[in-house]
Design an enzyme around this catalytic site. Structure first.
Site, PDB file in Angstrom:
ATOM      1  N   TYR A 127      -5.840 -29.887  12.410  1.00  0.00           N
ATOM      2  CA  TYR A 127      -5.443 -30.690  11.540  1.00  0.00           C
ATOM      3  C   TYR A 127      -5.516 -32.251  12.296  1.00  0.00           C
ATOM      4  O   TYR A 127      -5.067 -32.027  13.732  1.00  0.00           O
ATOM      5  CB  TYR A 127      -3.846 -30.536  10.831  1.00  0.00           C
ATOM      6  CG  TYR A 127      -2.859 -31.105  11.366  1.00  0.00           C
ATOM      7  CD1 TYR A 127      -2.515 -32.404  11.280  1.00  0.00           C
ATOM      8  CD2 TYR A 127      -2.208 -30.421  12.238  1.00  0.00           C
ATOM      9  CE1 TYR A 127      -1.397 -33.059  11.734  1.00  0.00           C
ATOM     10  CE2 TYR A 127      -1.013 -30.958  12.841  1.00  0.00           C
ATOM     11  CZ  TYR A 127      -0.563 -32.352  12.759  1.00  0.00           C
ATOM     12  OH  TYR A 127       0.437 -32.695  13.229  1.00  0.00           O
ATOM     13  N   PHE A 170       7.503 -29.660  11.053  1.00  0.00           N
ATOM     14  CA  PHE A 170       6.540 -28.505  10.705  1.00  0.00           C
ATOM     15  C   PHE A 170       5.912 -28.206  11.992  1.00  0.00           C
ATOM     16  O   PHE A 170       5.999 -27.094  12.605  1.00  0.00           O
ATOM     17  CB  PHE A 170       5.652 -28.611   9.802  1.00  0.00           C
ATOM     18  CG  PHE A 170       4.771 -27.645   9.774  1.00  0.00           C
ATOM     19  CD1 PHE A 170       4.743 -26.405   8.897  1.00  0.00           C
ATOM     20  CD2 PHE A 170       3.539 -27.690  10.508  1.00  0.00           C
ATOM     21  CE1 PHE A 170       3.800 -25.344   9.007  1.00  0.00           C
ATOM     22  CE2 PHE A 170       2.437 -26.829  10.229  1.00  0.00           C
ATOM     23  CZ  PHE A 170       2.640 -25.533   9.663  1.00  0.00           C
ATOM     24  N   ASP A 171       5.737 -29.076  12.767  1.00  0.00           N
ATOM     25  CA  ASP A 171       4.817 -29.073  13.902  1.00  0.00           C
ATOM     26  C   ASP A 171       5.730 -28.467  15.177  1.00  0.00           C
ATOM     27  O   ASP A 171       5.392 -27.475  16.082  1.00  0.00           O
ATOM     28  CB  ASP A 171       4.095 -30.469  14.450  1.00  0.00           C
ATOM     29  CG  ASP A 171       3.319 -30.913  13.539  1.00  0.00           C
ATOM     30  OD1 ASP A 171       3.702 -31.266  12.490  1.00  0.00           O
ATOM     31  OD2 ASP A 171       2.521 -31.701  14.074  1.00  0.00           O
ATOM     32  N   THR A 172       6.874 -29.107  15.124  1.00  0.00           N
ATOM     33  CA  THR A 172       7.798 -28.658  16.336  1.00  0.00           C
ATOM     34  C   THR A 172       8.297 -27.086  16.261  1.00  0.00           C
ATOM     35  O   THR A 172       8.362 -26.281  17.127  1.00  0.00           O
ATOM     36  CB  THR A 172       9.178 -29.593  16.147  1.00  0.00           C
ATOM     37  OG1 THR A 172       8.625 -30.938  16.443  1.00  0.00           O
ATOM     38  CG2 THR A 172      10.201 -29.109  17.317  1.00  0.00           C
TER      39      THR A 172
END
Length: 425
Positions: free
Chosen positions: A121, A213-215
């Site tokens: 993404y 979300f990424d972390t």
């Protein structure tokens, strides 16, 4: 493969067997090798130009089948129409419309439903130079790594952005290192990729639907023994960014607290996740944050008592500011030495000078907090009582102590840093 990748890989147990070549598997199945998701919410101004630019790059520079998926997060402007027109105009471009907002929600849904072998993404503004795309996905396609991230904070990265965002980014990643012992350098760069087979196992355990979300994904991957490749990127800040920094920071802190509780109670089953992923490596969990916090607090209490005694003895003849400086300097040296051995378990004389030098930097931060508090007190109350001065300084010193813990754990005595330097523990 990057130098950072090698460094991260060396901290996770070896040997390990590479995963199958993703390009060969995708071609055999007749599906795209790569699916790039572009999450959007009310991006009518930037969407068309960015997708055209990305599509041209994939067509001209990527030697394998790739698809662009526009993930529309319940936009209420003209974004849905523009996205539909792009999908009709351009080959290998599709649109997925979500009824609810949330970048994490969009990525989870699209990634889990995609048939591509490697999932990526990037932000719609394309702040990251697309030349980093090949280095990002190459270790995933070959099977060498499980996830890959672009980093704006690693060696070799070139970044143009304002000082406020730079400071916020570095502070956030410092917090991650000190609380969750994060081994990756940049959690929030909007340029990431993951193997589809890994995503299918890992994503069901990721709860956050927004910016955290990424972390959460990266922390779970690290704790599960997965290999994370890092790619230094060229990155230009988007001046039109509409991210609510305060709300995002609050949500991130709540997410960190939730992960800490989950790891402490066993509610997040990292060993089970690692087993599901077929990783022969054990969880890369750090030392106990709770144990370190308790020991650091004990050292902090002792340091505060010594500080109060020294300040009280000196303030009558030296004045409040010199007394504060001397008392804080003496206790800072003892505090660093005690925490080095007692809290963080670093033995021997290796890098002792560096530890104390960096400890003095931390002392400088603490001094600015306590001196600033004293300055503000005298600004508000020209002639405060000594007891009032002492009370303000004790409160300021406690705040400085909490910040010192973050800096010592996430920087001076970070386990990965000391392990890489061969410091005995």
């Amino acid at each position: 493969m990057t130098a950072t990748d090698l460094e991260l890989g060396s901290t996770l147990q070896r040997p390990f067997e590479p995963r199958p070549d993703a390009a060969l598997a995708a071609r055999a199945a007749g599906v795209p090798v790569l699916d790039i998701v572009v999450p959007v919410y009310n991006e009518q101004a930037a969407l068309a130009d960015s997708v055209h630019r990305l599509h041209r790059y994939l067509r001209d520079a990527v030697p394998f089948p790739a698809r662009i998926t526009i993930a529309d997060n319940a936009s209420v402007d003209d974004t849905p129409r523009i996205a539909a027109e792009l999908a009709a105009e351009l080959t290998d471009v599709r649109v997925v419309r979500l009824a609810q907002k949330g970048r994490g929600r969009a990525l989870r849904q699209v990634w889990l439903q995609s048939d591509a072998a490697v999932l990526a993404y990037m932000d719609v503004d394309l702040s990251t130079d697309l030349a980093a795309l090949a280095p990002l996905v190459a270790p995933l396609i070959s099977g060498h790594s499980d996830l890959a991230i672009g980093t704006r904070l690693g060696r070799g990265a070139r970044v143009r952005r304002g000082p406020k965002r730079e400071i916020i980014s570095r502070c956030y990643n410092m917090i991650l290192k000190s609380t969750l012992a994060a081994g990756f350098s940049d959690a929030q760069c909007g340029f990431k990729a993951i193997r589809a087979d890994v995503a299918a196992r890992l994503l069901p355990h990721v709860e956050d639907t927004g910016w955290f979300f990424d972390t959460e994904l990266l922390v779970l991957a690290q704790r599960s023994g997965l290999r994370i490749a890092e790619v230094p990127v060229d990155w230009v800040d988007d001046p039109d960014s509409r991210v609510d920094i305060v709300a995002t920071a609050a949500a991130d802190l709540k997410g960190i607290a939730r992960l800490l509780r989950g790891f402490a109670t066993g509610a997040i089953p990292v060993q089970s996740i690692a087993a599901q992923l077929g990783s022969p490596r054990t969880s890369a969990a750090p030392g106990s944050l709770l144990r370190q916090a308790v020991r650091f607090a004990a050292v902090g209490v002792a340091s505060t008592v010594v500080y109060v005694v020294l300040f009280t003895l000196m303030q009558q003849w030296a004045g409040p500011q010199p007394a504060n400086f001397i008392a804080l300097a003496l206790t800072a040296i003892g505090n660093t030495a005690a925490n080095r051995r007692f809290t963080f378990g670093v033995a021997g004389r290796a890098h002792l000078g560096r530890h104390h030098t960096e400890g003095l930097v931390v002392f400088g931060v603490a001094l600015s907090i306590t001196s600033g508090a004293l300055w503000l007190l005298h600004l508000v109350v020209p002639a405060p009582h000594h007891v009032t001065e002492l009370g303000v300084l004790v409160v300021a010193n406690l705040i400085a102590t909490a910040l010192r813990f973050v800096l010592l754990r996430g920087w001076v005595f970070h386990p990965r840093r000391n392990s890489a330097e061969g410091i005995p523990r």
